[in-house]
Write an enzyme that holds these catalytic residues in place. Structure first.
Site, PDB file in Angstrom:
ATOM      1  N   ASN A 209     124.007 127.082  57.250  1.00 25.52           N
ATOM      2  CA  ASN A 209     123.134 125.923  57.453  1.00 25.52           C
ATOM      3  C   ASN A 209     123.958 124.645  57.379  1.00 25.52           C
ATOM      4  O   ASN A 209     125.167 124.688  57.192  1.00 25.52           O
ATOM      5  CB  ASN A 209     121.997 125.924  56.419  1.00 25.52           C
ATOM      6  CG  ASN A 209     122.541 125.901  55.007  1.00 25.52           C
ATOM      7  OD1 ASN A 209     123.229 124.966  54.603  1.00 25.52           O
ATOM      8  ND2 ASN A 209     122.254 126.954  54.248  1.00 25.52           N
ATOM      9  N   PRO A 305     117.709 136.938  47.251  1.00 23.19           N
ATOM     10  CA  PRO A 305     117.032 136.570  46.008  1.00 23.19           C
ATOM     11  C   PRO A 305     116.978 135.046  45.863  1.00 23.19           C
ATOM     12  O   PRO A 305     117.823 134.337  46.422  1.00 23.19           O
ATOM     13  CB  PRO A 305     117.935 137.171  44.928  1.00 23.19           C
ATOM     14  CG  PRO A 305     119.268 137.321  45.577  1.00 23.19           C
ATOM     15  CD  PRO A 305     119.018 137.554  47.034  1.00 23.19           C
ATOM     16  N   LYS A 338     107.802 123.897  44.292  1.00 23.73           N
ATOM     17  CA  LYS A 338     109.100 124.450  43.882  1.00 23.73           C
ATOM     18  C   LYS A 338     109.371 124.175  42.401  1.00 23.73           C
ATOM     19  O   LYS A 338     109.976 124.991  41.708  1.00 23.73           O
ATOM     20  CB  LYS A 338     110.223 123.862  44.747  1.00 23.73           C
ATOM     21  CG  LYS A 338     110.206 124.439  46.145  1.00 23.73           C
ATOM     22  CD  LYS A 338     111.236 123.835  47.074  1.00 23.73           C
ATOM     23  CE  LYS A 338     110.908 124.293  48.490  1.00 23.73           C
ATOM     24  NZ  LYS A 338     111.788 123.708  49.509  1.00 23.73           N
TER      25      LYS A 338
HETATM   26  N1  CTP Z   1     117.433 127.932  46.085  1.00 25.60           N
HETATM   27  C1  CTP Z   1     117.934 129.047  45.434  1.00 25.60           C
HETATM   28  N2  CTP Z   1     117.962 130.273  46.040  1.00 25.60           N
HETATM   29  C2  CTP Z   1     117.484 130.421  47.283  1.00 25.60           C
HETATM   30  C3  CTP Z   1     116.965 129.302  47.967  1.00 25.60           C
HETATM   31  C4  CTP Z   1     116.950 128.060  47.337  1.00 25.60           C
HETATM   32  O1  CTP Z   1     118.384 128.895  44.309  1.00 25.60           O
HETATM   33  N3  CTP Z   1     117.514 131.615  47.864  1.00 25.60           N
HETATM   34  C5  CTP Z   1     117.408 126.631  45.362  1.00 25.60           C
HETATM   35  C6  CTP Z   1     118.189 125.512  45.986  1.00 25.60           C
HETATM   36  O2  CTP Z   1     119.489 125.429  45.450  1.00 25.60           O
HETATM   37  C7  CTP Z   1     117.362 124.284  45.626  1.00 25.60           C
HETATM   38  C8  CTP Z   1     115.957 124.817  45.512  1.00 25.60           C
HETATM   39  O3  CTP Z   1     116.081 126.232  45.310  1.00 25.60           O
HETATM   40  O4  CTP Z   1     117.712 123.750  44.371  1.00 25.60           O
HETATM   41  C9  CTP Z   1     115.077 124.547  46.693  1.00 25.60           C
HETATM   42  O5  CTP Z   1     115.692 125.030  47.856  1.00 25.60           O
HETATM   43  P1  CTP Z   1     114.947 125.011  49.265  1.00 25.60           P
HETATM   44  O6  CTP Z   1     115.778 125.685  50.301  1.00 25.60           O
HETATM   45  O7  CTP Z   1     114.448 123.618  49.525  1.00 25.60           O
HETATM   46  O8  CTP Z   1     113.660 125.870  48.920  1.00 25.60           O
HETATM   47  P2  CTP Z   1     113.261 127.401  49.073  1.00 25.60           P
HETATM   48  O9  CTP Z   1     113.002 127.938  47.722  1.00 25.60           O
HETATM   49  O10 CTP Z   1     114.238 128.126  49.914  1.00 25.60           O
HETATM   50  O11 CTP Z   1     111.848 127.285  49.776  1.00 25.60           O
HETATM   51  P3  CTP Z   1     111.483 127.160  51.344  1.00 25.60           P
HETATM   52  O12 CTP Z   1     112.390 128.081  52.070  1.00 25.60           O
HETATM   53  O13 CTP Z   1     110.049 127.582  51.383  1.00 25.60           O
HETATM   54  O14 CTP Z   1     111.661 125.715  51.702  1.00 25.60           O
END
Ligand code: CTP
Length: 397
Positions: A209, A305, A338
């Site tokens: 990404n 995860p 979140k």
């Molecule tokens: N994060 C994590 N593990 C993942 C995905 C995200 O620890 N597999 C953490 C990121 O480091 C960040 C927070 O969770 O601090 C939010 O990440 P984000 O990508 O915005 O959210 P997601 O939980 O992936 O939710 P969504 O995909 O629905 O936006």
């Protein structure tokens, strides 16, 4: 922090100039040697004698007057400064400094200094919001790393209501102390994650990404500067390791998960600015995948995860957990969800579609979300956002 430090205090011509007297006095009381430089226009609002009496040091206006008496020609003051504070700073001063105009004692001295510069602007709201003023502030931030102590919103002396009221004395002095290198994270263990992950498809291809790692690296650098023992778990990025930081590289979300599982419990603060991929290819081909005719190619993905959720489950009392939410829509609702799901103390949310925010730029526009509500910050350098995040962490501790 201020004891025996040399602070040069520039005072420009605006009604808030009277506040410089109290700021100078407070810094002197904390043991600083304060040297004032007033502009000619500042003299319409406050006298040299006021500042000299309060600081016990010469206050100068004119570049060429009284040098024998006070030994304060501008280069020596510029060199002597541990921090250079300008409070209040007028629109005119910001314009001159951003343009490199050095036509009086204050502008020549500030241009000659290598010390950190802290500026507290104060002016009419329309002057403050004028795009030229905003551009000048951006220039000073980006070219010189100047720290701005944002004015507050209130009833201005001109009877307009809006942003332009000089910040509180305590906030200005706190910014000066920070610039002096306050070690307010001494003895704290801080873990920061940064950058993207790579999810392998075959030996030469991966999914990733746009995360650049800049925000997480800025946080790690700021925490180390403020005295913390910092571990930075970094995805693949080409950024320099910040001074005094222990860096561990990871590639995939699963690797990040393992590193965090092993390290999270011993930390006092965990700030997760990484962008771990939520999905990975179900299978990683052992050999490079070859084209087969004109057939479309499907990749089957399985879920990774959630690292932050795992860290949240292991949270120990007193530990502070901070997450990020980079969104393209519904920032507030998504950040709120979140916060709960990952058991975080607060979330730093940014709408990555806004110019000046998000990936690969040096600035960010963020909002803090916590149990109490939301606090929006203006566009700041990522290094400034990093300090604000750490300030908030300290408040919560
Ligand atoms: N994060 C994590 N593990 C993942 C995905 C995200 O620890 N597999 C953490 C990121 O480091 C960040 C927070 O969770 O601090 C939010 O990440 P984000 O990508 O915005 O959210 P997601 O939980 O992936 O939710 P969504 O995909 O629905 O936006």
């Amino acid at each position: 922090m201020l004891k025996n430090k040399n602070i040069v205090l520039g005072v420009t011509g605006g009604i808030a100039a009277y506040r410089a007297a109290q700021i100078a006095r407070d810094m002197s009381k904390k043991g600083a040697h304060v040297y004032c430089i007033l502009t000619k226009n500042a003299l319409n609002f406050i006298t040299q004698q006021t500042m000299e009496t309060l600081t016990g040091n010469p206050a100068v206006v004119d570049m060429f007057a009284r040098p024998d008496k006070w030994e304060v020609e501008h280069i020596s003051l510029a060199k002597r400064a541990d921090v250079f504070l300008v409070a209040p700073a007028s629109a005119n001063f910001l314009g001159k400094m951003a343009a490199g105009v050095a036509d009086d004692m204050l502008t020549t001295t500030v241009m000659a200094t290598k010390a950190p510069v802290v500026i507290a602007p104060a002016m009419n709201v329309n002057m403050y919001e004028n795009p030229v003023t905003q551009r000048n502030m951006r220039t000073l931030r980006e070219l010189l790393g100047v720290t701005f102590v944002e004015p507050s919103v209130g009833l201005l002396a001109c009877n307009d209501v809006g942003k332009g009221h000089i910040a509180a004395d305590a906030d200005i002095i706190a910014a000066v102390e920070r610039a002096l290198g306050k070690k307010d994270f001494a003895g704290k263990r801080v873990l920061v994650t940064a950058g993207p992950t790579r999810e392998a498809l075959d030996p030469v291809r991966y999914l990733t990404n746009k995360s650049s790692g800049k925000m997480g690296y800025a946080i790690a650098a700021a925490a180390a500067r403020r005295g913390a023992a910092v571990t930075l778990i970094s995805g693949p990025v080409a950024l320099e390791k910040p001074d005094g930081v222990h860096r561990v590289f990871i590639e995939s979300t699963q690797e990040l998960y393992r590193e965090m599982e092993a390290r999270c419990e011993e930390q006092d603060v965990i700030i997760q600015a990484a962008a771990p991929a939520d999905y990975r290819p179900a299978q990683v081909a052992e050999q490079k995948i070859k084209k087969t005719g004109d057939e479309p190619f499907d990749i089957h993905l399985v879920q990774n995860p959630d690292v932050a959720a795992m860290v949240g489950q292991h949270k120990r009392p007193g530990q502070i957990l901070v997450g990020f939410a980079a969104e393209t829509q519904n920032l507030s609702t998504n950040a709120g969800k979140k916060l709960l799901k990952k058991n975080l103390d607060f979330i730093v949310g940014n709408d990555v579609t806004r110019p000046g925010a998000g990936f690969d730029v040096d600035t960010n526009i963020v909002t803090f979300y916590d149990a109490r509500g939301e606090t929006s910050l203006p566009q700041l350098l990522k290094s400034e956002v990093a300090d604000r995040i750490l300030d908030r962490v300290l408040e919560l501790m």
